[in-house]
Design an enzyme around this catalytic site. Sequence first.
Site, PDB file in Angstrom:
ATOM      1  N   ILE A   1      45.086  40.185  57.217  1.00  0.00           N
ATOM      2  CA  ILE A   1      44.950  39.577  55.874  1.00  0.00           C
ATOM      3  C   ILE A   1      45.638  38.210  55.913  1.00  0.00           C
ATOM      4  CG2 ILE A   1      45.354  39.890  53.388  1.00  0.00           C
ATOM      5  CD1 ILE A   1      46.596  42.714  54.245  1.00  0.00           C
ATOM      6  N   HIS A   2      44.919  37.157  55.586  1.00  0.00           N
ATOM      7  CA  HIS A   2      45.612  35.867  55.483  1.00  0.00           C
ATOM      8  C   HIS A   2      44.892  34.862  54.604  1.00  0.00           C
ATOM      9  CE1 HIS A   2      42.602  34.550  58.396  1.00  0.00           C
ATOM     10  NE2 HIS A   2      42.896  33.314  58.027  1.00  0.00           N
ATOM     11  N   ARG A   3      43.682  35.191  54.165  1.00  0.00           N
ATOM     12  CA  ARG A   3      42.860  34.219  53.432  1.00  0.00           C
ATOM     13  C   ARG A   3      43.556  33.820  52.121  1.00  0.00           C
ATOM     14  NH1 ARG A   3      39.633  31.521  56.143  1.00  0.00           N
ATOM     15  NH2 ARG A   3      39.037  33.363  57.298  1.00  0.00           N
TER      16      ARG A   3
END
Length: 351
Positions: free
Chosen positions: A202-204
């Site tokens: 997860i990084h968006r």
Amino acid sequence: MKILTVVGARPQFIKAAAVSNIIRKHHSEILVHTGQHYDENMSKVFFEELNIPKPDYNLGVGSGSHGKQTGTMLIKLEEVYEKEKPDFVLVYGDTNSTLAGALCASKLLIPVAHVEAGLRSFNMEMPEEQNRVLTDHISNILFVPTKSAEKNLKDEGIKKGVYNVGDVMFDAILNFKKLARSRSEIIEELDLEGKEYILTTIHRAENTDHIDKLSNIVGALNECGKTVVLPLHPRTRKYMLNYGLEFSENVKVTDPVGYLEMINLEMNSQKIVTDSGGVQKEAFFMRKPCITMREETEWVETVENGWNKIVGTDREKILDAVLNFIPSREQKNIFGDGSASSKILEILDKR
Ligand code: UD1
Ligand code: UDP
């Protein structure tokens, strides 16, 4: 020919690992690292593991707001371009380093080659979409990885200098899979041998920067009743702390891992749940069901082919897909034959 390559963020190091070593067999390459990613496990690990040539310049730009980060890159890149006078500037993907690399070259009338051109989410609120569209419109050579990317460019009136070469990340997987199997000990280290687990990233920004979305994602992973392995991007770690969010025991959180470790984690996983662009493709390469926590994807063929399910950030939808999603069809060849880097070299040679 003197080619100046600009990289700055994790996925660009991996793409450069596939392309730079091939380019260097025939041409001189100046490698510039903007410094957008700088933690050891976001930068140095890739150069070491993948034998990427040491950057000739590291601009040390670091983190900051979009304007400050991109602007600082432009100022520093201009000095390097003026000094090095390259014949071509090569950029990858859709980060702020991509846009700065291309824009700075374009202003100095240095031709720009864009690897991974033509991708579109049609969501201009994404910084990546802004970077892609702008970069494509000032590029002279556009290396597209898929047919849909070629069509996207055509729809925007870009027809000249477009080459469908396939995906350089497919080259990278083929190049490094064997090494990953023999070198990485991550499966033993995380005590995952013989165990079923979900691999997540997860990084968006569109997820991390909204407490409701990130809470839904964290909630779904905590409640899914499965072992989840999550190499946590520093951006996400920061927002989790700010929001006071925590994972429960079924989620094994680690620092970001190197590429060889990541390939191993992907190969041994049951399913992949992600909002990453590159990881969606790697799930496809590894024949793993992919669940994408976004409202849309640029990698539309993976969805059309039945191997990627778009679930957004609705907790129930994520949970349902984690438990029930099974790809419906055999895979088609979407990303070329693993020779994108050689084709890029051939085309640059001809130019
Ligand atoms: C960037 C790209 C994104 C890409 C991602 C790959 C842009 C606009 N975004 O997002 O398209 O998918 O890289 O991973 O270019 N940080 C650290 N250490 C680092 C790097 C970042 O702690 O080495 C933290 C900082 O708090 C920073 C935050 O992560 O503010 C975000 O970093 P940034 O480079 O701005 O964007 P990414 O989210 O990494
Ligand atoms: N990756 C990695 N270590 C990690 C997470 C991802 O090496 O801890 C690799 C992953 O295998 C893929 C690339 O980084 O090759 C994707 O980068 P990221 O998700 O950061 O960016 P995006 O592709 O979304 O731009």
